[in-house]
Design an enzyme around this catalytic site. Structure first.
Site, mmCIF file in Angstrom:
data_model
loop_
_atom_site.group_PDB
_atom_site.id
_atom_site.type_symbol
_atom_site.label_atom_id
_atom_site.label_comp_id
_atom_site.label_asym_id
_atom_site.label_seq_id
_atom_site.Cartn_x
_atom_site.Cartn_y
_atom_site.Cartn_z
ATOM 1 N N ASP A 92 0.841 -1.201 0.000
ATOM 2 C CA ASP A 92 0.000 0.000 0.000
ATOM 3 C C ASP A 92 0.874 1.247 0.000
ATOM 4 O O ASP A 92 1.623 1.495 0.950
ATOM 5 C CB ASP A 92 -0.868 -0.054 1.271
ATOM 6 C CG ASP A 92 -1.795 1.126 1.398
ATOM 7 O OD1 ASP A 92 -1.767 2.033 0.535
ATOM 8 O OD2 ASP A 92 -2.553 1.150 2.374
ATOM 9 N N GLY A 135 -9.828 3.379 -6.131
ATOM 10 C CA GLY A 135 -8.471 2.889 -6.288
ATOM 11 C C GLY A 135 -7.473 3.579 -5.368
ATOM 12 O O GLY A 135 -7.771 3.898 -4.218
ATOM 13 N N VAL A 136 -6.289 3.815 -5.904
ATOM 14 C CA VAL A 136 -5.235 4.403 -5.088
ATOM 15 C C VAL A 136 -5.581 5.849 -4.720
ATOM 16 O O VAL A 136 -5.217 6.336 -3.642
ATOM 17 C CB VAL A 136 -3.868 4.269 -5.809
ATOM 18 C CG1 VAL A 136 -3.758 5.165 -6.998
ATOM 19 C CG2 VAL A 136 -2.722 4.478 -4.843
ATOM 20 N N ASP A 137 -6.305 6.521 -5.578
ATOM 21 C CA ASP A 137 -6.769 7.898 -5.322
ATOM 22 C C ASP A 137 -7.617 7.929 -4.038
ATOM 23 O O ASP A 137 -7.368 8.741 -3.125
ATOM 24 C CB ASP A 137 -7.589 8.354 -6.538
ATOM 25 C CG ASP A 137 -7.849 9.851 -6.572
ATOM 26 O OD1 ASP A 137 -7.301 10.584 -5.734
ATOM 27 O OD2 ASP A 137 -8.617 10.274 -7.461
ATOM 28 N N SER A 196 -2.623 4.095 -14.177
ATOM 29 C CA SER A 196 -3.544 3.670 -15.254
ATOM 30 C C SER A 196 -3.814 2.169 -15.308
ATOM 31 O O SER A 196 -4.615 1.727 -16.125
ATOM 32 C CB SER A 196 -3.073 4.133 -16.650
ATOM 33 O OG SER A 196 -3.333 5.506 -16.833
ATOM 34 N N THR A 197 -3.164 1.375 -14.435
ATOM 35 C CA THR A 197 -3.308 -0.084 -14.578
ATOM 36 C C THR A 197 -4.463 -0.674 -13.774
ATOM 37 O O THR A 197 -4.603 -1.897 -13.700
ATOM 38 C CB THR A 197 -2.010 -0.830 -14.193
ATOM 39 O OG1 THR A 197 -1.737 -0.633 -12.795
ATOM 40 C CG2 THR A 197 -0.845 -0.349 -15.022
ATOM 41 N N GLY A 198 -5.284 0.191 -13.194
ATOM 42 C CA GLY A 198 -6.467 -0.279 -12.476
ATOM 43 C C GLY A 198 -7.718 0.104 -13.250
ATOM 44 O O GLY A 198 -7.987 -0.421 -14.342
ATOM 45 N N ILE A 199 -8.448 1.043 -12.715
ATOM 46 C CA ILE A 199 -9.725 1.463 -13.298
ATOM 47 C C ILE A 199 -9.554 1.939 -14.748
ATOM 48 O O ILE A 199 -10.439 1.720 -15.583
ATOM 49 C CB ILE A 199 -10.351 2.570 -12.405
ATOM 50 C CG1 ILE A 199 -10.740 1.961 -11.044
ATOM 51 C CG2 ILE A 199 -11.548 3.229 -13.083
ATOM 52 C CD1 ILE A 199 -11.000 2.966 -9.948
HETATM 53 N N1 AR6 Z 1 -1.247 1.404 -3.079
HETATM 54 C C1 AR6 Z 1 -0.614 1.124 -4.232
HETATM 55 N N2 AR6 Z 1 -1.230 0.783 -5.375
HETATM 56 C C2 AR6 Z 1 -2.581 0.713 -5.339
HETATM 57 C C3 AR6 Z 1 -3.344 0.994 -4.179
HETATM 58 C C4 AR6 Z 1 -2.611 1.356 -3.011
HETATM 59 N N3 AR6 Z 1 -3.228 1.651 -1.866
HETATM 60 N N4 AR6 Z 1 -4.665 0.845 -4.484
HETATM 61 C C5 AR6 Z 1 -4.720 0.471 -5.788
HETATM 62 N N5 AR6 Z 1 -3.478 0.388 -6.291
HETATM 63 P P1 AR6 Z 1 -6.255 2.821 -9.966
HETATM 64 P P2 AR6 Z 1 -5.995 4.221 -12.535
HETATM 65 C C6 AR6 Z 1 -3.032 0.033 -7.656
HETATM 66 O O1 AR6 Z 1 -7.535 2.208 -10.374
HETATM 67 O O2 AR6 Z 1 -6.066 2.935 -13.276
HETATM 68 C C7 AR6 Z 1 -9.592 6.521 -9.545
HETATM 69 O O3 AR6 Z 1 -10.983 6.467 -9.363
HETATM 70 C C8 AR6 Z 1 -3.984 -0.754 -8.543
HETATM 71 O O4 AR6 Z 1 -3.873 -2.147 -8.256
HETATM 72 O O5 AR6 Z 1 -6.137 3.365 -8.587
HETATM 73 O O6 AR6 Z 1 -4.927 5.202 -12.916
HETATM 74 C C9 AR6 Z 1 -9.133 7.897 -10.008
HETATM 75 O O7 AR6 Z 1 -9.878 8.919 -9.394
HETATM 76 C C10 AR6 Z 1 -3.463 -0.414 -9.919
HETATM 77 O O8 AR6 Z 1 -2.377 -1.261 -10.281
HETATM 78 O O9 AR6 Z 1 -5.828 4.050 -10.950
HETATM 79 C C11 AR6 Z 1 -9.370 7.815 -11.487
HETATM 80 O O10 AR6 Z 1 -10.717 8.086 -11.808
HETATM 81 C C12 AR6 Z 1 -2.906 1.001 -9.744
HETATM 82 O O11 AR6 Z 1 -2.849 1.242 -8.349
HETATM 83 C C13 AR6 Z 1 -9.051 6.390 -11.825
HETATM 84 O O12 AR6 Z 1 -9.239 5.656 -10.610
HETATM 85 C C14 AR6 Z 1 -3.776 2.062 -10.400
HETATM 86 O O13 AR6 Z 1 -5.135 1.734 -10.215
HETATM 87 C C15 AR6 Z 1 -7.620 6.214 -12.226
HETATM 88 O O14 AR6 Z 1 -7.411 4.895 -12.687
#
Ligand code: AR6
Length: 186
Positions: free
Chosen positions: A20, A42-44, A131-134
């Site tokens: 995390d 997500g991370v945000d 960018s690798t999540g949502i």
């Molecule tokens: N620590 C580290 N990595 C994490 C954590 C954490 N606590 N939580 C998730 N990840 P994402 P995106 C990883 O979806 O794809 C939001 O709603 C996760 O497994 O957080 O850039 C924003 O407001 C993935 O590999 O970000 C935007 O609308 C990575 O972080 C949108 O999501 C990114 O996943 C951005 O989407």
């Protein structure tokens, strides 16, 4: 998490951590934000939850001054209640098949975040897999861009001294390990 518990090295300045990002005590952690800067999932969501209202207040102020943040750009706030002193917010591209300049936009996220850290004299910075999540960016391609872009930047800049990639899921961790191993062999 004061030090990455799973560390690999490329030029001694790139490290990997599994877990995390909100627990890191680097000078800055990077948030995979959206263009509104007003939080999300997500991370945000994790960063705003852990960091508290001060981060959102600063994001609102930035937004009032300059409007939405364009894809690939980065801005900096304080870290609120986080261990990290700063959060650098960047907006990754939404994956649309790769023909909409997503690779260049993703690379810009890393370069602009590193430049902002250097402008603020920050010595250490931690990135999630932007960018690798949502946003759905294919993980292997995103890992390659992240590692190569950071490597290229570090070759020509002294700050930040240390870059940590913090991978939440094992798939990303293994992809980054592979990319760093390839760098070391190059
Ligand atoms: N620590 C580290 N990595 C994490 C954590 C954490 N606590 N939580 C998730 N990840 P994402 P995106 C990883 O979806 O794809 C939001 O709603 C996760 O497994 O957080 O850039 C924003 O407001 C993935 O590999 O970000 C935007 O609308 C990575 O972080 C949108 O999501 C990114 O996943 C951005 O989407």
């Amino acid at each position: 998490m004061s030090l990455p518990h799973s560390a690999s090295h490329a030029f001694g300045r790139i490290m990997l951590a599994h877990g995390d990002i909100t627990r890191l005590d680097t000078d800055a952690i990077v948030n995979a934000a959206n263009s509104s800067l007003l939080g999300g999932g997500g991370v945000d969501g994790a960063i705003h939850r852990a960091g508290g209202a001060q981060i959102l207040d600063e994001c609102r102020t930035i937004r009032a001054r300059q409007g939405n943040l364009a894809t690939g750009k980065a801005v900096i706030t304080g870290g609120g209640k986080l261990h990290a002193r700063h959060v650098i917010h960047t907006v990754g591209p939404v994956w649309q098949g790769g023909g909409q300049e997503e690779p260049q936009q993703l690379a810009n996220c890393y370069t602009n975040s590193l430049q902002l850290a250097a402008e603020h004299q920050l010595r250490s910075i931690a990135f999630p897999g932007i960018s690798t999540g949502i946003y759905g960016y294919p993980k292997a391609e995103a890992a390659r861009i992240a590692v190569q872009t950071v490597r290229d930047y570090l070759l020509h800049h002294e700050l930040p001294e240390i870059v940590v990639f913090v991978l939440f899921d094992e798939e990303n961790l293994h992809l980054y390990e592979r990319e760093l191993a390839a760098l070391s062999e190059a």
